[in-house]
Design a protein around this motif. Structure first.
Motif, PDB file in Angstrom:
ATOM      1  N   SER A 150      18.480  39.066  22.318  1.00 30.39           N
ATOM      2  CA  SER A 150      17.764  40.251  22.241  1.00 30.39           C
ATOM      3  C   SER A 150      16.678  40.438  23.358  1.00 30.39           C
ATOM      4  CB  SER A 150      17.045  40.490  21.109  1.00 30.39           C
ATOM      5  OG  SER A 150      16.020  41.698  21.008  1.00 30.39           O
ATOM      6  N   ASP A 151      16.446  41.329  24.119  1.00 22.96           N
ATOM      7  CA  ASP A 151      15.486  41.606  25.193  1.00 22.96           C
ATOM      8  C   ASP A 151      14.844  42.869  24.896  1.00 22.96           C
ATOM      9  OD1 ASP A 151      17.254  43.384  26.029  1.00 22.96           O
ATOM     10  OD2 ASP A 151      16.817  43.367  28.062  1.00 22.96           O
ATOM     11  N   VAL A 152      14.873  43.597  23.484  1.00 20.42           N
ATOM     12  CA  VAL A 152      14.298  44.818  23.297  1.00 20.42           C
ATOM     13  C   VAL A 152      13.446  44.545  22.181  1.00 20.42           C
ATOM     14  CG1 VAL A 152      16.272  46.033  24.131  1.00 20.42           C
ATOM     15  CG2 VAL A 152      16.046  45.487  21.623  1.00 20.42           C
ATOM     16  N   PRO A 153      12.240  45.610  22.152  1.00 21.82           N
ATOM     17  CA  PRO A 153      11.398  45.602  20.875  1.00 21.82           C
ATOM     18  C   PRO A 153      12.064  45.927  19.788  1.00 21.82           C
ATOM     19  CG  PRO A 153      10.503  46.621  22.942  1.00 21.82           C
ATOM     20  CD  PRO A 153      11.777  46.409  23.225  1.00 21.82           C
ATOM     21  N   GLY A 154      11.816  45.161  18.637  1.00 22.70           N
ATOM     22  CA  GLY A 154      12.605  45.250  17.491  1.00 22.70           C
ATOM     23  C   GLY A 154      13.867  44.903  17.253  1.00 22.70           C
ATOM     24  N   ASP A 155      14.474  44.026  18.311  1.00 19.21           N
ATOM     25  CA  ASP A 155      15.820  43.403  18.379  1.00 19.21           C
ATOM     26  C   ASP A 155      16.854  44.432  17.860  1.00 19.21           C
ATOM     27  OD1 ASP A 155      14.220  41.136  19.059  1.00 19.21           O
ATOM     28  OD2 ASP A 155      13.770  40.660  17.059  1.00 19.21           O
ATOM     29  N   ASP A 156      16.714  45.573  18.083  1.00 16.54           N
ATOM     30  CA  ASP A 156      17.966  46.431  17.596  1.00 16.54           C
ATOM     31  C   ASP A 156      18.979  46.302  18.654  1.00 16.54           C
ATOM     32  OD1 ASP A 156      19.615  48.582  17.067  1.00 16.54           O
ATOM     33  OD2 ASP A 156      18.425  50.236  17.237  1.00 16.54           O
ATOM     34  N   PRO A 157      20.269  45.634  18.045  1.00 22.96           N
ATOM     35  CA  PRO A 157      21.305  45.353  18.960  1.00 22.96           C
ATOM     36  C   PRO A 157      22.167  46.592  19.503  1.00 22.96           C
ATOM     37  CG  PRO A 157      21.847  45.266  16.465  1.00 22.96           C
ATOM     38  CD  PRO A 157      20.632  45.288  16.470  1.00 22.96           C
ATOM     39  N   GLY A 158      21.650  47.793  18.984  1.00 26.65           N
ATOM     40  CA  GLY A 158      22.128  48.939  19.512  1.00 26.65           C
ATOM     41  C   GLY A 158      21.560  49.426  20.891  1.00 26.65           C
ATOM     42  N   LEU A 159      20.454  48.709  20.999  1.00 28.45           N
ATOM     43  CA  LEU A 159      19.560  49.123  22.433  1.00 28.45           C
ATOM     44  C   LEU A 159      20.024  48.189  23.540  1.00 28.45           C
ATOM     45  CD1 LEU A 159      16.315  50.380  20.930  1.00 28.45           C
ATOM     46  CD2 LEU A 159      18.207  51.605  21.609  1.00 28.45           C
ATOM     47  N   ILE A 160      20.448  46.815  22.975  1.00 32.84           N
ATOM     48  CA  ILE A 160      20.844  45.611  23.935  1.00 32.84           C
ATOM     49  C   ILE A 160      21.856  46.184  24.906  1.00 32.84           C
ATOM     50  CG2 ILE A 160      20.899  43.443  24.353  1.00 32.84           C
ATOM     51  CD1 ILE A 160      19.668  43.095  21.447  1.00 32.84           C
ATOM     52  N   ALA A 161      21.739  46.326  26.111  1.00 29.41           N
ATOM     53  CA  ALA A 161      22.747  46.659  27.095  1.00 29.41           C
ATOM     54  C   ALA A 161      23.749  47.950  26.405  1.00 29.41           C
ATOM     55  CB  ALA A 161      24.078  45.436  26.915  1.00 29.41           C
ATOM     56  N   SER A 162      22.927  48.732  25.897  1.00 29.06           N
ATOM     57  CA  SER A 162      23.286  50.148  25.324  1.00 29.06           C
ATOM     58  C   SER A 162      24.213  49.901  24.272  1.00 29.06           C
ATOM     59  CB  SER A 162      23.708  50.921  26.296  1.00 29.06           C
ATOM     60  OG  SER A 162      22.607  51.173  27.226  1.00 29.06           O
ATOM     61  N   GLY A 163      24.346  48.898  23.503  1.00 26.25           N
ATOM     62  CA  GLY A 163      25.283  48.654  22.424  1.00 26.25           C
ATOM     63  C   GLY A 163      26.772  48.833  22.542  1.00 26.25           C
TER      64      GLY A 163
ATOM     65  N   THR B 250      25.842  39.345  15.397  1.00 25.30           N
ATOM     66  CA  THR B 250      24.684  38.309  15.159  1.00 25.30           C
ATOM     67  C   THR B 250      23.712  38.440  16.442  1.00 25.30           C
ATOM     68  OG1 THR B 250      26.118  37.032  13.763  1.00 25.30           O
ATOM     69  CG2 THR B 250      24.410  35.801  14.745  1.00 25.30           C
ATOM     70  N   THR B 251      22.395  38.374  16.239  1.00 30.29           N
ATOM     71  CA  THR B 251      21.669  38.016  17.298  1.00 30.29           C
ATOM     72  C   THR B 251      21.120  36.622  17.364  1.00 30.29           C
ATOM     73  OG1 THR B 251      20.688  40.422  16.865  1.00 30.29           O
ATOM     74  CG2 THR B 251      18.927  38.728  17.879  1.00 30.29           C
ATOM     75  N   ILE B 252      21.132  36.199  18.176  1.00 31.99           N
ATOM     76  CA  ILE B 252      21.087  34.587  18.331  1.00 31.99           C
ATOM     77  C   ILE B 252      19.675  34.097  18.888  1.00 31.99           C
ATOM     78  CG2 ILE B 252      23.585  34.203  18.277  1.00 31.99           C
ATOM     79  CD1 ILE B 252      23.319  33.602  21.313  1.00 31.99           C
ATOM     80  N   ALA B 253      19.144  34.907  19.648  1.00 29.76           N
ATOM     81  CA  ALA B 253      17.862  34.566  20.183  1.00 29.76           C
ATOM     82  C   ALA B 253      17.073  35.654  20.367  1.00 29.76           C
ATOM     83  CB  ALA B 253      17.910  34.105  21.516  1.00 29.76           C
ATOM     84  N   THR B 254      15.778  35.487  19.805  1.00 30.35           N
ATOM     85  CA  THR B 254      14.832  36.911  20.102  1.00 30.35           C
ATOM     86  C   THR B 254      13.474  36.361  20.571  1.00 30.35           C
ATOM     87  OG1 THR B 254      13.504  36.043  17.927  1.00 30.35           O
ATOM     88  CG2 THR B 254      15.897  37.404  17.570  1.00 30.35           C
TER      89      THR B 254
ATOM     90  N   LEU C  51      11.261  34.093  18.400  1.00 36.11           N
ATOM     91  CA  LEU C  51      11.499  32.644  18.250  1.00 36.11           C
ATOM     92  C   LEU C  51      10.927  32.198  19.547  1.00 36.11           C
ATOM     93  CD1 LEU C  51      15.453  32.748  17.202  1.00 36.11           C
ATOM     94  CD2 LEU C  51      13.780  31.727  16.052  1.00 36.11           C
ATOM     95  N   SER C  52      10.768  32.774  20.641  1.00 38.20           N
ATOM     96  CA  SER C  52      10.468  32.138  21.947  1.00 38.20           C
ATOM     97  C   SER C  52       9.014  32.000  21.995  1.00 38.20           C
ATOM     98  CB  SER C  52      10.966  33.078  23.116  1.00 38.20           C
ATOM     99  OG  SER C  52      12.070  32.767  23.521  1.00 38.20           O
ATOM    100  N   LEU C  53       8.136  33.269  21.363  1.00 38.99           N
ATOM    101  CA  LEU C  53       6.738  33.084  21.162  1.00 38.99           C
ATOM    102  C   LEU C  53       6.512  31.856  20.149  1.00 38.99           C
ATOM    103  CD1 LEU C  53       5.966  36.792  20.720  1.00 38.99           C
ATOM    104  CD2 LEU C  53       5.440  35.419  22.772  1.00 38.99           C
ATOM    105  N   GLU C  54       7.236  31.546  19.069  1.00 35.38           N
ATOM    106  CA  GLU C  54       6.916  30.636  18.087  1.00 35.38           C
ATOM    107  C   GLU C  54       7.013  29.171  19.080  1.00 35.38           C
ATOM    108  OE1 GLU C  54       9.614  31.156  14.820  1.00 35.38           O
ATOM    109  OE2 GLU C  54       8.297  32.920  14.200  1.00 35.38           O
ATOM    110  N   ALA C  55       7.985  28.966  20.019  1.00 33.43           N
ATOM    111  CA  ALA C  55       8.202  27.910  20.591  1.00 33.43           C
ATOM    112  C   ALA C  55       6.869  27.749  21.428  1.00 33.43           C
ATOM    113  CB  ALA C  55       9.681  27.775  21.472  1.00 33.43           C
ATOM    114  N   ALA C  56       6.479  28.746  22.095  1.00 31.13           N
ATOM    115  CA  ALA C  56       5.159  28.545  23.071  1.00 31.13           C
ATOM    116  C   ALA C  56       3.814  28.248  22.107  1.00 31.13           C
ATOM    117  CB  ALA C  56       4.997  29.763  23.652  1.00 31.13           C
ATOM    118  N   ALA C  57       3.949  28.719  20.980  1.00 29.09           N
ATOM    119  CA  ALA C  57       2.880  28.480  20.030  1.00 29.09           C
ATOM    120  C   ALA C  57       2.827  27.092  19.434  1.00 29.09           C
ATOM    121  CB  ALA C  57       2.950  29.482  18.949  1.00 29.09           C
TER     122      ALA C  57
END
Length: 431
Positions: A184-197, A249-253, A256-262
């Motif tokens: 996911s690279d979109v706010p809210g992780d809506d898979p319909g918005l990622i690569a225009s679903g 299935t969304t495998i990365a968000t 998750l990355s912000l938590e790794a930085a935290a």
């Protein structure tokens, strides 16, 4: 052990990128091989590295085609990788999309389509709807990029100008099972918005797409306006039988990355505060808001006591009004620096996790308490740079750019504001 602010900022950013690595995220989400064929298709900046991770962890036979951004390919043995232009689509992306659609047609219920989707796929997987041309889509895409439209708005338009987006790829694959793995690279992780679903049911309509163009006063090309007005063959909706065997299935968000930085911050003795993983708005406006939160933290030790780091993700926008080089992360950072005006003990990094901020092969930049002073010593007017949308030029002159090269993943923007100490005496607590 003490770590320098610049080093800690970069360590947090690297941890955020690593947490979204396909080699780390793909293996746990693979389905069992089907009775029939396995066809792998996909698009996006991370799709090639996703394909490689799949190959390395797949027991049965497979074949397929992935389209990724220029310079983002990785060598695969069984899956063909092609490159195309981004963010404005080109003929290579069109040809790849045609081949991908053809690959999934004519399959049976025992066959499996594995779709590997990540950010950037909208431009890379371009297949104009009947009656439209690549040039039509290029013109609209360029206009939307200039307009300041959100990623959600842009994708509503893209879905309704396409023969493959908005669930149409999954519909073409019916009756095969379609399993989509998404970064996911979109706010809210809506898979319909990622690569225009391309494999996701689409709730938006032709009328919604037309409203977006009207909102931003985009009136050309005429063929596009006429196509939206005709509103023929709507995108597949949630009750479409052709999507009944599709799952995602969304495998990365970003979270998750912000938590790794935290976690990196904690180990360095800094208290992390994640302010949000889906922040949107004009980059310079978000910069001003973040400056306000930063001042509150520096002067009042609220909402968290320094040493601390304020983390956020999401995707801001830049409405281009000057003739600078753009870049939403550097625009955010320049706006933040101007608002903080040399406030001591504050360091910040803003960068895109895919390694590309705007149209530049630059991930982002770092700002320090002396950023404005160093710029002034070089004769650079920071406010003029911001007005000209030239954050890249500004931070390049200071040698403060963050350059990673293609990271081959993409979980959107990463922002970290590091506060090393409370500024004693800058404010008095209320009695």
């Amino acid at each position: 052990m003490t770590i320098a602010p610049r080093e800690l900022l970069r360590a947090m950013f690297d941890a955020a990128v690593d947490a979204a690595s396909p080699s780390l995220r793909i293996p746990a989400h693979l389905p069992p091989p089907p009775k029939g064929r396995t066809i792998v298709v996909g698009a996006g900046k991370a799709s090639a590295s996703m394909a490689k991770a799949l190959e390395e962890n797949w027991a049965g036979p497979l074949s397929g085609l992935i389209v990724t951004r220029d310079h983002h390919s990785v060598p695969c043995n069984r899956i063909e990788i092609v490159e195309a232009a981004h963010p404005v689509p080109d003929a290579r992306g069109l040809k790849a999309a045609e081949r991908i659609r053809a690959m999934v047609q004519g399959l049976g219920p025992d066959d499996l389509v594995l779709a590997l989707i990540s950010g950037g796929g909208s431009a890379l997987l371009t297949l104009p709807a009947p009656g439209l041309t690549l040039e039509d889509k290029q013109a609209v895409n360029a206009a939307l990029l200039r307009s300041g439209a959100s990623i959600g708005e842009m994708n509503v338009v893209r879905k309704h100008l396409s023969a493959i987006k908005g669930g149409r790829l999954a519909a073409a694959a019916y009756p095969a099972q379609v399993i989509t793995l998404v970064i996911s690279d979109v706010p809210g992780d809506d898979p319909g918005l990622i690569a225009s679903g391309p494999t996701i049911a689409d709730p938006s309509t032709f009328a919604d797409a037309a409203a977006v163009l009207q909102k931003y006063d985009i009136t050309e090309p005429k063929s596009v306006i006429d196509h939206l007005r005709r509103a023929q063959e709507e995108t597949p909706k949630v009750d479409d039988a052709r999507l009944a065997t599709a799952r995602t299935t969304t495998i990365a968000t970003p979270q998750l990355s912000l938590e790794a930085a935290a976690e990196v911050a904690r180990k360095a003795g800094f208290t992390p505060l994640i302010l949000g993983n889906a922040l949107e708005g004009e980059a310079r406006d978000v910069g001003r808001v973040m400056a306000g939160i930063t001042r509150q933290t520096v002067e009042w030790a609220q909402p968290v006591r320094p040493p601390a780091v304020l983390l956020s993700g999401g995707e801001t926008t830049v409405t281009i009004k000057g003739n600078g080089r753009g870049g939403r992360n550097v625009e955010f950072l320049l706006s933040l620096a101007l608002e903080l005006n040399g406030l001591p003990n504050v360091f910040a990094l803003a960068a895109d996790t895919d390694g590309v901020d705007g149209a530049e092969e630059i991930a982002g930049a770092i700002a320090t308490p002396d950023t404005l002073a160093r710029a002034a010593a070089l004769g650079i007017d920071a406010r003029a740079s911001l007005a000209n949308n030239d954050g890249h030029g500004f931070f390049e002159a200071l040698n403060d750019q963050v350059i990673t090269g293609p990271t081959r993943t993409n979980v959107n923007d990463f922002r970290a504001i590091l506060i090393t100490a409370v500024n004693q005496g800058t404010a008095k607590r209320p009695q």
